[in-house]
Write a protein that holds these residues in place. Structure first.
Motif, PDB file in Angstrom:
ATOM      1  N   ILE A 360       0.871  -1.317  -0.055  1.00  0.00           N
ATOM      2  CA  ILE A 360       0.068  -0.053   0.090  1.00  0.00           C
ATOM      3  C   ILE A 360       0.959   1.041   0.224  1.00  0.00           C
ATOM      4  N   ALA A 377      -3.411  -0.011  -3.277  1.00  0.00           N
ATOM      5  CA  ALA A 377      -2.460  -1.038  -3.375  1.00  0.00           C
ATOM      6  C   ALA A 377      -1.710  -0.895  -4.706  1.00  0.00           C
ATOM      7  N   ASN A 407       2.011  -8.398   3.918  1.00  0.00           N
ATOM      8  CA  ASN A 407       1.162  -6.933   4.144  1.00  0.00           C
ATOM      9  C   ASN A 407       0.731  -6.997   5.481  1.00  0.00           C
TER      10      ASN A 407
END
Length: 603
Positions: A360, A377, A407
Motif C-alpha cells: 500500500i 495497493a 502486508n
C-alpha cells in the motif's frame, strides 16, 4: 489516521473536513438523482423500555443524537463549557455553498465505502460528549488491579457528513471508564485538536476529509481549490496541525497522549472525578515536526519509547526514540526506503526496530484515471522487512529482506532469538490488501510468525491461525521480549468484531492452529480491540497470562453497551465482571489501560 495521505495533501492542498449534512445518493452507480437531507440516527430502546414508546430521533445538520442523559456527577472547574459561536461571515457562507455544490454535484458519495449512510450505520454512528457518569456493575466485581482507567480512542465526526466519508475521517473521541475500589465512571470527550476547535467555533466544517475527499482528479481539484480559498480567507492555518487524534493512546515520560499519525500527539489528562481534558498539541520542545506514528512502542524495562513518522517526500521514513523522561532523541532518516509506503505500525526487539514496507502506497494513476484514492495497493511491489539497530544514529546498518505478499497494518510483537542471529515477528498479514482502505469487510487477516535469519537472509513464515484476526495485543511487560500469548479480535467481518481469542504462539512451530481460548460475544454483539491488564505487574514471578482482558462490547439488539472483564487464563476467557454503561459507546480503534499510580504522575 493516516500520516501518509495527510502529509501528501498538506503539501499540495490543505486537508480534512468533516461535514454536517449527508447526501442521500440514488441506489444506481450513475449520478442520476440526488437529494440532500440531514442524516437521521435512531438510538435503539433499552431492553427495559416500553417498545411502544417512541425512540428519540434527531434530524439536524449539525448534531447526531438527542437522548436523555444520566444525571452527571458534579463537575470541576475544568468542565467543558459551550462557547458562543461567531456569526458566519459572507466569505464563510460563500465557501460553504461551494462545498455543498461539490458534495451534491461534483463528488457525491456514490461508492459504498464512503457513503455515510453505510459507514455511520448501527453503532458506528457518532454520539455526543458525556460528562463523568457513574456506571452499574451488573455481573461479578471489578478486580482491584483495574484501579485506574481504560481509555479507548476512535472516530466520532463532530458534524454529520454531507459528502463522502470514510471511517478514518472522524474526529477523535476518547471513551474512558475510570475504576476505583470496584466502582466505575464513564466519560466521553472529544480530543480538542486544532481542527475540532476551529470547526466547533465556526459552527461548520472547514477542513476536507482526506480519506474520502480526494477520490479522482476532479474531486481532488475541486476540494483542493476550496481548501486553498479557505486558507486565503483565514479560516485555518495548517501550521497548527490538521490531524484528528482518533487512533490510539500512549503513556510515556509521565504524559498521556491521544494519537493520530497525521499530526503531532495531543497531551491529555484525567481529572480526579474521571473527566478527560486536552492539554494541547505536543512537539517535545520543538524537536518533533509534522507527525508521529499512532503506534509508538514502549520498553517497560527501560521506560523508553520508540517511534517514527512517514510521508510522501524523502525521507519517506524517519525513525527516532524518546528517552525515559520523554525527551526526543535525534532523527534517523531512512533513505533506503525508495518510495512512499503506508507504514501504520512497526515492532521493536531489545536490539532492533523492525519495519514493514508493504504494497500500500501512493497510487496517483488510480486517482487520475480510475477515480480512486491516491493511496492504494500496488500488486507489482514486493514487500520487504527492514531491520535497523534500535539505537542507530544513521541508517548505515539498515538491512532489507524481501518477504513477498507480507502486508501488515499492525504488528503484535517481535523479539531476538537467544543466539542473537535471528529476529522473530508476529503480525496479522492482510491477504486481500487491495481492499484494506475501501472494503474492510472483504479483508482477511492471517496471523503469521515470521523468522528472519540475520546471517543467511532466509525468511521463514508460519501461519498460527486460519481465523480472521487483527488488533492483537500481548502482556505489555513482554513488549520486545519473547512472548507466548496473544489476544486478538475476531473479524466478523472487519470492522465488526464478534469476539476475542487467545493464541499460544509457541505452538506455531507445530503447524497447527494456535487458538487455545475463545470468547464470542453472542448474536448481534460486537466489541473492539482487547487489552491485557496484568493481575500483579510488580511481581516478576507472575505468569505471562495471569491477568484480565478488557473491552467495550455493544449489543445491537438492545442498544446497550458494556465494559467486559475476562479472565485471561481461563479456556473460555470467562467473564468475571460486566459494567453496564449509561449509554452506548461506538465502535472504535485502539485503547490503553493506565493504572492509578501512573495517572497520579501525569504532568
Amino acid at each position: 489516521m493516516d500520516s501518509f495521505s495527510s502529509s501528501f495533501f498538506s503539501s499540495v492542498l490543505p486537508p480534512k473536513l468533516l461535514t454536517s449534512l449527508a447526501i442521500i445518493p440514488h441506489k444506481s452507480t450513475k449520478p442520476t438523482s440526488f437529494s440532500v437531507s440531514s442524516v437521521r440516527i435512531e438510538e435503539k430502546p433499552a431492553a427495559n423500555q416500553d417498545p411502544k414508546t417512541p425512540t428519540t430521533t434527531t434530524s439536524t445538520p449539525t448534531r447526531t443524537v438527542s437522548q436523555p442523559q444520566p444525571k452527571p456527577q458534579p463537575r470541576t472547574q475544568s468542565s467543558y463549557l459551550p462557547k458562543k459561536r461567531a456569526e458566519p461571515t459572507i466569505p464563510t457562507i460563500i465557501l460553504n455553498a461551494c462545498d455543498d455544490i461539490i458534495n451534491n454535484f461534483i463528488d457525491p458519495p456514490l461508492k459504498y465505502h464512503v457513503d455515510p449512510r453505510h459507514v455511520l450505520s448501527d453503532n458506528f454512528a457518532p454520539v455526543d460528549e458525556l460528562p463523568p457518569t457513574e456506571c452499574e456493575v451488573v455481573q461479578g466485581s471489578l478486580p482491584s488491579c483495574l484501579d485506574g482507567a481504560y481509555i479507548r480512542n476512535g472516530p466520532n465526526p463532530q458534524y454529520l457528513p454531507r459528502g463522502p466519508y470514510h471511517l478514518f475521517d472522524g474526529d477523535g473521541m476518547l471513551h474512558s471508564i475510570k475504576i476505583s475500589r470496584g466502582r466505575a465512571t464513564l466519560c466521553s470527550r472529544y480530543v480538542r485538536t486544532y481542527k475540532y476547535t476551529i470547526e466547533n467555533e465556526a459552527g461548520s466544517p472547514i477542513l476536507p476529509n482526506v480519506f474520502s475527499g480526494f477520490n479522482g482528479l476532479t474531486a481532488s481539484a475541486a476540494r483542493g481549490a476550496l481548501s486553498a480559498a479557505r486558507l486565503l480567507a483565514g479560516q485555518f492555518n495548517p501550521v497548527n496541525g490538521i490531524g484528528l487524534a482518533n487512533t490510539s493512546l500512549a503513556f510515556f515520560g509521565n504524559r498521556l497522549y491521544a494519537l493520530g499519525e497525521s499530526d503531532l500527539p495531543y497531551a491529555i489528562r484525567l481529572t480526579p472525578n474521571g473527566d478527560i481534558e486536552t492539554i494541547g498539541r505536543h512537539d517535545f520542545d520543538g524537536k518533533l515536526a509534522m507527525s508521529m506514528t499512532a503506534h509508538p512502542k514502549l520498553d517497560s524495562d527501560t521506560g523508553e519509547a520508540f517511534a517514527f513518522r512517514y510521508g510522501p517526500v524523502p525521507p519517506f521514513l524517519t525513525y527516532f526514540r524518546l528517552d525515559a523522561n520523554g525527551k526526543k532523541q535525534p532523527n534517523v532518516p531512512i533513505f533506503s526506503m525508495t518510495r512512499p509506503s503506508f507504514l501504520h505500525d512497526f515492532a521493536i526487539t531489545k536490539k532492533y526496530a523492525v519495519f514493514a514496507d508493504i504494497q500500500i502506497g501512493m497510487n496517483p494513476m488510480e486517482m487520475i484515471f480510475g477515480g480512486g484514492s491516491p493511496v492504494g495497493a500496488d500488486p507489482a511491489k514486493v514487500c520487504r522487512i527492514g531491520i535497523i539497530p534500535r539505537y542507530a544514529t544513521d541508517e548505515s546498518q539498515m538491512r532489507w529482506f524481501e518477504v513477498p505478499g507480507f502486508n501488515i497494518i499492525h504488528a503484535i510483537n517481535a523479539w531476538d532469538e537467544e543466539d542473537g542471529n535471528a529476529v522473530v515477528m508476529v503480525a496479522p498479514n492482510i491477504l486481500s490488501v487491495e481492499h484494506t482502505l475501501d472494503r474492510t469487510d472483504l479483508v482477511h487477516a492471517l496471523v503469521e510468525k515470521v523468522r528472519i535469519d540475520l546471517r543467511t537472509g532466509i525468511v521463514t513464515r508460519r501461519p498460527i491461525s486460519a481465523r480472521n484476526l487483527d488488533f492483537g495485543v500481548i502482556n505489555p511487560a513482554y513488549m520486545a521480549k519473547k512472548s507466548r500469548y496473544v489476544y486478538a479480535a475476531v473479524g466478523d467481518p472487519m470492522p465488526k468484531i464478534s469476539g476475542v481469542v487467545k493464541l499460544d504462539v509457541s505452538k506455531g512451530d507445530e503447524r497447527r492452529d494456535c487458538i487455545v481460548a475463545t470468547r464470542i460475544y453472542g448474536p448481534g454483539c460486537y466489541g473492539g480491540e482487547p487489552f491485557f491488564v496484568a493481575r500483579d505487574p510488580e511481581n516478576p514471578e507472575t505468569e505471562e497470562d495471569d491477568g484480565y482482558v478488557v473491552s467495550y462490547v455493544h449489543d445491537e439488539n438492545t442498544g446497550e453497551s458494556k465494559f467486559l472483564v475476562m479472565d485471561a487464563k481461563s479456556p473460555r476467557l470467562d467473564i468475571v465482571a460486566a459494567v453496564k454503561l449509561p449509554r452506548r459507546v461506538p465502535y472504535g480503534f485502539h485503547g490503553l489501560f493506565v493504572r492509578q499510580a501512573d495517572l497520579d504522575k501525569l504532568l
